[in-house]
Write a protein that holds these residues in place. Sequence first.
Motif, PDB file in Angstrom:
ATOM      1  N   VAL A  27      20.468  32.884 -36.670  1.00 52.15           N
ATOM      2  CA  VAL A  27      21.552  32.337 -37.470  1.00 52.15           C
ATOM      3  C   VAL A  27      22.876  32.949 -37.025  1.00 52.15           C
ATOM      4  CG1 VAL A  27      22.496  32.105 -39.797  1.00 52.15           C
ATOM      5  CG2 VAL A  27      20.025  31.950 -39.423  1.00 52.15           C
ATOM      6  N   LEU A  28      23.868  32.097 -36.792  1.00 49.37           N
ATOM      7  CA  LEU A  28      25.204  32.557 -36.406  1.00 49.37           C
ATOM      8  C   LEU A  28      26.133  32.350 -37.588  1.00 49.37           C
ATOM      9  CD1 LEU A  28      25.330  30.770 -32.918  1.00 49.37           C
ATOM     10  CD2 LEU A  28      24.241  32.947 -33.506  1.00 49.37           C
ATOM     11  N   PRO A  29      26.424  33.434 -38.338  1.00 45.86           N
ATOM     12  CA  PRO A  29      27.154  33.300 -39.601  1.00 45.86           C
ATOM     13  C   PRO A  29      28.495  32.564 -39.456  1.00 45.86           C
ATOM     14  CG  PRO A  29      26.294  35.520 -39.352  1.00 45.86           C
ATOM     15  CD  PRO A  29      26.075  34.818 -38.038  1.00 45.86           C
ATOM     16  N   ASN A  30      28.769  31.706 -40.424  1.00 43.37           N
ATOM     17  CA  ASN A  30      30.027  30.971 -40.488  1.00 43.37           C
ATOM     18  C   ASN A  30      30.933  31.680 -41.478  1.00 43.37           C
ATOM     19  OD1 ASN A  30      32.132  29.233 -41.038  1.00 43.37           O
ATOM     20  ND2 ASN A  30      30.860  27.391 -40.941  1.00 43.37           N
ATOM     21  N   GLU A  31      31.926  32.395 -40.973  1.00 44.94           N
ATOM     22  CA  GLU A  31      32.739  33.210 -41.875  1.00 44.94           C
ATOM     23  C   GLU A  31      33.919  32.445 -42.470  1.00 44.94           C
ATOM     24  OE1 GLU A  31      32.955  36.382 -39.061  1.00 44.94           O
ATOM     25  OE2 GLU A  31      30.826  36.594 -39.517  1.00 44.94           O
ATOM     26  N   VAL A  32      34.160  31.248 -41.977  1.00 44.93           N
ATOM     27  CA  VAL A  32      35.311  30.489 -42.508  1.00 44.93           C
ATOM     28  C   VAL A  32      34.893  29.161 -43.148  1.00 44.93           C
ATOM     29  CG1 VAL A  32      37.035  31.516 -41.002  1.00 44.93           C
ATOM     30  CG2 VAL A  32      35.717  29.576 -40.190  1.00 44.93           C
ATOM     31  N   GLY A  33      33.583  28.896 -43.185  1.00 41.09           N
ATOM     32  CA  GLY A  33      33.139  27.648 -43.803  1.00 41.09           C
ATOM     33  C   GLY A  33      31.733  27.769 -44.343  1.00 41.09           C
ATOM     34  N   MET A  34      31.063  26.616 -44.533  1.00 40.55           N
ATOM     35  CA  MET A  34      29.763  26.616 -45.205  1.00 40.55           C
ATOM     36  C   MET A  34      28.588  26.697 -44.245  1.00 40.55           C
ATOM     37  SD  MET A  34      30.039  25.293 -48.680  1.00 40.55           S
ATOM     38  CE  MET A  34      31.522  24.895 -49.594  1.00 40.55           C
ATOM     39  N   ALA A  35      28.388  25.648 -43.434  1.00 37.67           N
ATOM     40  CA  ALA A  35      27.182  25.565 -42.615  1.00 37.67           C
ATOM     41  C   ALA A  35      27.194  26.639 -41.533  1.00 37.67           C
ATOM     42  CB  ALA A  35      27.080  24.187 -41.979  1.00 37.67           C
ATOM     43  N   PRO A  36      26.143  27.447 -41.439  1.00 33.63           N
ATOM     44  CA  PRO A  36      26.077  28.463 -40.390  1.00 33.63           C
ATOM     45  C   PRO A  36      25.761  27.813 -39.042  1.00 33.63           C
ATOM     46  CG  PRO A  36      24.000  28.404 -41.566  1.00 33.63           C
ATOM     47  CD  PRO A  36      24.924  27.445 -42.276  1.00 33.63           C
ATOM     48  N   GLY A  37      26.070  28.530 -37.953  1.00 33.39           N
ATOM     49  CA  GLY A  37      25.651  28.073 -36.639  1.00 33.39           C
ATOM     50  C   GLY A  37      24.268  28.594 -36.326  1.00 33.39           C
ATOM     51  N   MET A  38      23.675  28.116 -35.242  1.00 31.80           N
ATOM     52  CA  MET A  38      22.345  28.560 -34.831  1.00 31.80           C
ATOM     53  C   MET A  38      22.273  28.686 -33.321  1.00 31.80           C
ATOM     54  SD  MET A  38      19.911  26.094 -37.108  1.00 31.80           S
ATOM     55  CE  MET A  38      21.053  24.718 -37.229  1.00 31.80           C
ATOM     56  N   ALA A  39      21.520  29.699 -32.857  1.00 31.51           N
ATOM     57  CA  ALA A  39      21.129  29.792 -31.448  1.00 31.51           C
ATOM     58  C   ALA A  39      19.618  29.599 -31.411  1.00 31.51           C
ATOM     59  CB  ALA A  39      21.522  31.135 -30.875  1.00 31.51           C
ATOM     60  N   MET A  40      19.158  28.735 -30.518  1.00 27.18           N
ATOM     61  CA  MET A  40      17.729  28.393 -30.498  1.00 27.18           C
ATOM     62  C   MET A  40      17.260  28.257 -29.059  1.00 27.18           C
ATOM     63  SD  MET A  40      15.332  27.412 -32.806  1.00 27.18           S
ATOM     64  CE  MET A  40      13.688  26.698 -32.695  1.00 27.18           C
ATOM     65  N   GLU A  41      16.156  28.923 -28.729  1.00 26.76           N
ATOM     66  CA  GLU A  41      15.596  28.814 -27.386  1.00 26.76           C
ATOM     67  C   GLU A  41      14.474  27.791 -27.378  1.00 26.76           C
ATOM     68  OE1 GLU A  41      16.646  30.308 -24.701  1.00 26.76           O
ATOM     69  OE2 GLU A  41      18.026  31.809 -25.533  1.00 26.76           O
ATOM     70  N   THR A  42      14.522  26.833 -26.468  1.00 28.32           N
ATOM     71  CA  THR A  42      13.377  25.942 -26.248  1.00 28.32           C
ATOM     72  C   THR A  42      12.932  26.127 -24.799  1.00 28.32           C
ATOM     73  OG1 THR A  42      14.770  24.101 -25.515  1.00 28.32           O
ATOM     74  CG2 THR A  42      14.260  24.241 -27.881  1.00 28.32           C
ATOM     75  N   GLU A  43      11.775  25.549 -24.437  1.00 28.69           N
ATOM     76  CA  GLU A  43      11.282  25.764 -23.070  1.00 28.69           C
ATOM     77  C   GLU A  43      12.264  25.253 -22.030  1.00 28.69           C
ATOM     78  OE1 GLU A  43       9.748  21.967 -24.809  1.00 28.69           O
ATOM     79  OE2 GLU A  43       9.853  24.079 -25.425  1.00 28.69           O
ATOM     80  N   ASP A  44      13.064  24.242 -22.418  1.00 30.92           N
ATOM     81  CA  ASP A  44      13.919  23.631 -21.395  1.00 30.92           C
ATOM     82  C   ASP A  44      15.392  24.018 -21.496  1.00 30.92           C
ATOM     83  OD1 ASP A  44      14.149  22.322 -23.768  1.00 30.92           O
ATOM     84  OD2 ASP A  44      13.544  20.351 -23.012  1.00 30.92           O
ATOM     85  N   ALA A  45      15.820  24.653 -22.563  1.00 35.45           N
ATOM     86  CA  ALA A  45      17.243  24.987 -22.673  1.00 35.45           C
ATOM     87  C   ALA A  45      17.521  26.035 -23.738  1.00 35.45           C
ATOM     88  CB  ALA A  45      18.045  23.724 -22.984  1.00 35.45           C
ATOM     89  N   THR A  46      18.707  26.612 -23.658  1.00 40.56           N
ATOM     90  CA  THR A  46      19.219  27.462 -24.726  1.00 40.56           C
ATOM     91  C   THR A  46      20.217  26.645 -25.528  1.00 40.56           C
ATOM     92  OG1 THR A  46      18.994  29.441 -23.371  1.00 40.56           O
ATOM     93  CG2 THR A  46      20.488  29.577 -25.259  1.00 40.56           C
TER      94      THR A  46
END
Lengths: 420, 420
Positions: B129-148
């Motif tokens: 989870v990539l915290p959203n300090e200025v709004g509501m929905a947080p960001g995300m970093a996610m690893e899959t087999e084919d991409a980051t």
Amino acid sequence: MKQISAEIVAVGTELLLGQISNTNGQWLSKRLADYGVNVYHHSVVGDNLDRVKQVFTTAAKRSDIVLVTGGLGPTEDDMTRDAFQEIYGVDVEVDEASLRKITSYFKNNNRNMTPNNRKQALVFKGSQVLPNEVGMAPGMAMETEDATWFFMPGVPREMKQIADEYAFPYIKNKYKLDRIIQSRMLRFVGIGESQLEHQLQSVIAEQTNPTIAPLASEGEVAVRLTASAPTSESAERMISEAEERILEQVGEYFYGYDEESLEAKAVEKLKSGGWTIAAAESLTGGMFTSRLVSVPGTSQVVAGSVVCYSPEVKRSVVKVLPETIDRFGTVSEQCAQEMAENIRSEFGTDIGISFTGVAGPGDSEGNPPGTVFIGVSQDQKATKVYQFKFNGNREAVRARTVKKGLELVYRLEKRHDHKA
Amino acid sequence: MKQISAEIVAVGTELLLGQISNTNGQWLSKRLADYGVNVYHHSVVGDNLDRVKQVFTTAAKRSDIVLVTGGLGPTEDDMTRDAFQEIYGVDVEVDEASLRKITSYFKNNNRNMTPNNRKQALVFKGSQVLPNEVGMAPGMAMETEDATWFFMPGVPREMKQIADEYAFPYIKNKYKLDRIIQSRMLRFVGIGESQLEHQLQSVIAEQTNPTIAPLASEGEVAVRLTASAPTSESAERMISEAEERILEQVGEYFYGYDEESLEAKAVEKLKSGGWTIAAAESLTGGMFTSRLVSVPGTSQVVAGSVVCYSPEVKRSVVKVLPETIDRFGTVSEQCAQEMAENIRSEFGTDIGISFTGVAGPGDSEGNPPGTVFIGVSQDQKATKVYQFKFNGNREAVRARTVKKGLELVYRLEKRHDHKA
């Protein structure tokens, strides 16, 4: 009516480096929406042959219409032609008209035409050439088994001219777009966006077709009415009805339609009044007159102006009294009044307008940035001086001052002797 | 170092309707370039599940890193989560921290929280989870087999905070980015893009790091040098070496670096020469002086100007001899010369510059549009008059005339008595 899907492909590494934004994509999308064409994809790809080919292929697979901007230039890294040729195996040929244009351009500017300039005149065999009236490389419309292609230069000015005059009519005609999307822009000055929205609340609420979209820009507001109807007549009628309801609320601020500019309306006003004008510009530095002169055929109304940026010139050329400057300063009602009156007598015009103030950065003569005086001297009328406090940086203050000056000219009243 | 390829996917129908421009794409691209990550594609897709899935799948196939902006909102048509879930079969879970934040936001603002607001707190299982300090929905970093993957809100303010504080450090760390990307812009005037490209052919051919990218804009050309190196010092050195090779070829047209403007350089030149300037502007209508004045702190060098748009004013104010106008017309070398010399004496400046010509539309005094004379009168020097033939519409001709005038000022030579 079948849903037509369009895709906009922008070619250029500068977009992927973030040096420029894909404003062409936005502009084309807006226009296509007005025509009732659905844009489902934007793609941006750099100057790399394989990647451009891949993006072109994907686009043709999923979209009926592919609009390509950029990559038509003279340089090595302009890939659009090569990529399309390799995919569809078409040949290119020289478009003689474009080549003549390019050649004469270089002749007229005493520049050497290099071999790679010829490249800009190359078009696909079997394509319809879309003349570029403001630049070098022509656009092209090309039919393939899987899509209808449009190729246009990346320079916005050139792309817009080619799209409006050739690409969109081509699409409308080929796909027999049977619902007409028509829009009309109503332009207002002297009222803010939120104020206008507030006064139009109820109208906007009831309104679905035509839609009402307020748009704010530097110092003025516009309202875009967009109607969708089977015929142009019915669209026009719907728009006119909505316009009436809007002008009932905010008619006093209305000045023009669509692409009508405030400077054009100001010039119109001067012509209708049979008036000539001269300006004394300090902080605006000539921008006001330049805007008036940007309107074709202004020579009979715009005599000219004096840019009196320095106090010396206000004295020596505009003949502002030294006492006035010593006592009140150059940023003052009194200085603005003398500037307006003197420029009018100096140039022997009916109207004299003056601009003095502080654009910033920093104060001047103890006045904060944004302090502006505009004087209007009119034959047989008392000179009016208006004071303003504009927000924003140096450029914003100057732009707003010019806009206000144009508004004041547009709102000039006829002399009483004319009324009689 | 392995080349890392990134793709930026923007989700949102408003982009495809042209209501907003994809400024997020530009901003992210610029930042990633600075980190040494190659952005090869931008894609924009609307709020349609199938199309979003298709674009995501294509992106993961061709790019190592996929940065997604938008589509994380609370409403039905926010498709980003659903599309990714359907492709990779991952579940979502509530991020408690984000939910607490959202809940308290509504409490603090005395607004009812609707069920769909909870949706904004949903994150993929296994994502960071990539915290959203200025709004509501947080960001995300996610690893899959084919991409980051990186998922961020579409609101620029929120996206930028999440990208700068979490996404870029994640990338830098994962890919062990050990190189600095530095670039420098060299600005040229008086030479066309293709001409410059032609003269630099060999340099560009040999040059891989730094890369050399020519960019053309209204009346001038720039070359961007971008070097990748382990340290800022070595990058600077590599750029300076390439700059030297470039200036050996086209140094005579060089005027400035990066964001330096031609008007600023012209003003600098005037200051360094200890010169004051006044202008007599006909077809440019004040635009030249306005551009000079747009540079802060010009009052000691720019005295002002006379906009002599009408022949009368050329006579009455600029004191051009009636015979000159009768014999040669106002669009003539002779008129330009008198205008330049008279404005200089009238304003008592060191430099006098004049602009007369035909902006169009249509001929004037038998001269075709684009015919332009620029006169330069300089203390203790013979007045020079330059003739040009510019292409394009009224606005283009005026813009190019002003650009040329600024160039001539920038190229002014010191007086001999200064050299002595």
